[in-house]
Design a protein around this motif. Structure first.
Motif, mmCIF file in Angstrom:
data_model
loop_
_atom_site.group_PDB
_atom_site.id
_atom_site.type_symbol
_atom_site.label_atom_id
_atom_site.label_comp_id
_atom_site.label_asym_id
_atom_site.label_seq_id
_atom_site.Cartn_x
_atom_site.Cartn_y
_atom_site.Cartn_z
ATOM 1 N N GLN A 79 -15.239 -4.379 -9.646
ATOM 2 C CA GLN A 79 -16.054 -3.537 -8.375
ATOM 3 C C GLN A 79 -16.990 -2.798 -9.187
ATOM 4 O O GLN A 79 -16.528 -1.959 -10.173
ATOM 5 C CB GLN A 79 -15.191 -3.010 -7.438
ATOM 6 C CG GLN A 79 -14.336 -4.023 -6.712
ATOM 7 C CD GLN A 79 -15.240 -5.113 -6.095
ATOM 8 O OE1 GLN A 79 -16.079 -4.546 -5.319
ATOM 9 N NE2 GLN A 79 -14.845 -6.210 -6.005
ATOM 10 N N LEU A 103 -24.592 -4.494 -2.950
ATOM 11 C CA LEU A 103 -24.287 -5.404 -1.963
ATOM 12 C C LEU A 103 -24.357 -6.847 -2.358
ATOM 13 O O LEU A 103 -23.989 -7.858 -1.670
ATOM 14 C CB LEU A 103 -25.293 -5.074 -0.713
ATOM 15 C CG LEU A 103 -24.874 -3.753 -0.229
ATOM 16 C CD1 LEU A 103 -26.290 -3.512 0.778
ATOM 17 C CD2 LEU A 103 -23.798 -3.390 0.299
ATOM 18 N N PRO A 107 -17.220 -10.226 -3.046
ATOM 19 C CA PRO A 107 -16.113 -9.675 -3.234
ATOM 20 C C PRO A 107 -14.915 -10.208 -3.879
ATOM 21 O O PRO A 107 -15.243 -11.336 -4.427
ATOM 22 C CB PRO A 107 -15.714 -9.753 -1.473
ATOM 23 C CG PRO A 107 -16.139 -10.973 -1.208
ATOM 24 C CD PRO A 107 -17.772 -11.342 -1.832
ATOM 25 N N THR A 111 -10.264 -11.823 -1.009
ATOM 26 C CA THR A 111 -10.634 -10.681 -0.070
ATOM 27 C C THR A 111 -11.140 -11.081 1.182
ATOM 28 O O THR A 111 -11.836 -12.109 1.337
ATOM 29 C CB THR A 111 -11.585 -9.759 -0.992
ATOM 30 O OG1 THR A 111 -11.078 -9.269 -2.016
ATOM 31 C CG2 THR A 111 -12.041 -8.510 -0.016
ATOM 32 N N ARG A 112 -10.585 -10.351 2.267
ATOM 33 C CA ARG A 112 -11.014 -10.709 3.474
ATOM 34 C C ARG A 112 -11.466 -9.386 4.289
ATOM 35 O O ARG A 112 -11.057 -8.366 3.895
ATOM 36 C CB ARG A 112 -9.665 -11.500 4.359
ATOM 37 C CG ARG A 112 -9.144 -12.578 3.888
ATOM 38 C CD ARG A 112 -8.135 -12.858 4.505
ATOM 39 N NE ARG A 112 -8.356 -13.365 5.674
ATOM 40 C CZ ARG A 112 -7.304 -13.265 6.800
ATOM 41 N NH1 ARG A 112 -6.046 -13.270 6.456
ATOM 42 N NH2 ARG A 112 -7.533 -13.272 7.944
ATOM 43 N N ASP A 113 -12.519 -9.814 5.330
ATOM 44 C CA ASP A 113 -12.865 -8.677 5.900
ATOM 45 C C ASP A 113 -12.026 -8.166 6.804
ATOM 46 O O ASP A 113 -11.316 -8.877 7.548
ATOM 47 C CB ASP A 113 -14.108 -9.394 6.897
ATOM 48 C CG ASP A 113 -14.926 -8.272 7.680
ATOM 49 O OD1 ASP A 113 -14.297 -7.197 7.879
ATOM 50 O OD2 ASP A 113 -15.880 -8.458 7.725
ATOM 51 N N PRO A 114 -11.815 -6.581 6.940
ATOM 52 C CA PRO A 114 -10.595 -6.334 7.585
ATOM 53 C C PRO A 114 -10.704 -6.280 9.343
ATOM 54 O O PRO A 114 -9.902 -6.414 9.983
ATOM 55 C CB PRO A 114 -10.679 -4.730 7.308
ATOM 56 C CG PRO A 114 -11.749 -4.511 6.406
ATOM 57 C CD PRO A 114 -12.239 -5.860 5.954
ATOM 58 N N ARG A 115 -12.065 -6.437 9.526
ATOM 59 C CA ARG A 115 -12.371 -6.886 10.994
ATOM 60 C C ARG A 115 -11.893 -8.094 11.277
ATOM 61 O O ARG A 115 -11.053 -8.263 12.427
ATOM 62 C CB ARG A 115 -13.841 -6.799 11.309
ATOM 63 C CG ARG A 115 -14.260 -5.211 11.245
ATOM 64 C CD ARG A 115 -15.740 -5.518 11.235
ATOM 65 N NE ARG A 115 -16.214 -6.002 9.889
ATOM 66 C CZ ARG A 115 -17.565 -5.856 9.542
ATOM 67 N NH1 ARG A 115 -18.444 -5.252 10.180
ATOM 68 N NH2 ARG A 115 -17.984 -6.716 8.493
ATOM 69 N N GLU A 116 -11.859 -9.182 10.651
ATOM 70 C CA GLU A 116 -11.565 -10.504 10.685
ATOM 71 C C GLU A 116 -9.767 -10.339 10.684
ATOM 72 O O GLU A 116 -9.161 -10.956 11.649
ATOM 73 C CB GLU A 116 -12.014 -11.509 9.942
ATOM 74 C CG GLU A 116 -11.356 -13.015 10.249
ATOM 75 C CD GLU A 116 -12.002 -13.419 11.539
ATOM 76 O OE1 GLU A 116 -11.238 -14.262 12.141
ATOM 77 O OE2 GLU A 116 -13.265 -12.899 12.266
ATOM 78 N N ARG A 119 -8.892 -8.961 14.043
ATOM 79 C CA ARG A 119 -9.176 -10.022 15.306
ATOM 80 C C ARG A 119 -7.783 -10.963 15.313
ATOM 81 O O ARG A 119 -7.465 -11.415 16.290
ATOM 82 C CB ARG A 119 -10.283 -10.838 14.999
ATOM 83 C CG ARG A 119 -11.483 -9.961 15.346
ATOM 84 C CD ARG A 119 -12.815 -10.699 15.344
ATOM 85 N NE ARG A 119 -13.998 -9.613 15.273
ATOM 86 C CZ ARG A 119 -14.732 -9.678 14.238
ATOM 87 N NH1 ARG A 119 -14.628 -10.339 13.053
ATOM 88 N NH2 ARG A 119 -15.623 -8.636 14.211
#
Length: 126
Positions: A79, A103, A107, A111-116, A119
């Motif tokens: 990163q 940007l 990732p 890595t996964r989007d925390p929003r997903e 959900r």
């Protein structure tokens, strides 16, 4: 220069409209070193667009990195901000250009989007 780095830079102009949505403008030079040689990539950033040149040029910001580290960045194995904190690379100039440019890095694998993730937990709880 690795193939992954070459491909990464080749894809930047096409990806810029999705990632550069702010009114930020400026020039970022990326100096990549390997075995005592330095390659210079000059990125001219403007809203929704990015132009790339090679060579030594004046810039609003300069990011110094090894080819090895940059290869890890473009493949998601490291990163950018963490590399700066670990002193693996250095940066000078307008930090907003660095923050916008990071940007473009992928990732980390897996890595996964925390929003997903949230959900999915809500769906499972129903």
């Amino acid at each position: 220069m690795t193939e992954a780095i070459e491909q990464f830079f080749a894809t930047l102009p096409a990806r810029a409209p999705q990632l550069l949505r702010s009114s930020l403008t400026g020039t970022l030079r990326i100096d990549l070193t390997d075995d005592g040689r330095t390659e210079h990539w000059v990125l001219r950033i403007r809203p929704g667009a990015l132009d790339i040149d090679r060579g030594l040029a004046e810039a609003d910001a300069i990011w110094y990195s090894s080819v090895d580290l940059f290869d890890r960045l473009v493949t998601g194995r490291s990163q950018a901000i963490a590399a700066l904190f670990r002193n693996e690379s250095t940066f000078s100039g307008r930090v907003t250009l660095f923050l916008a440019f990071r940007l473009f890095f992928p990732p980390a694998p897996g890595t996964r989007d925390p929003r997903e993730v949230a959900r999915e937990k809500v769906r499972r709880a129903r």
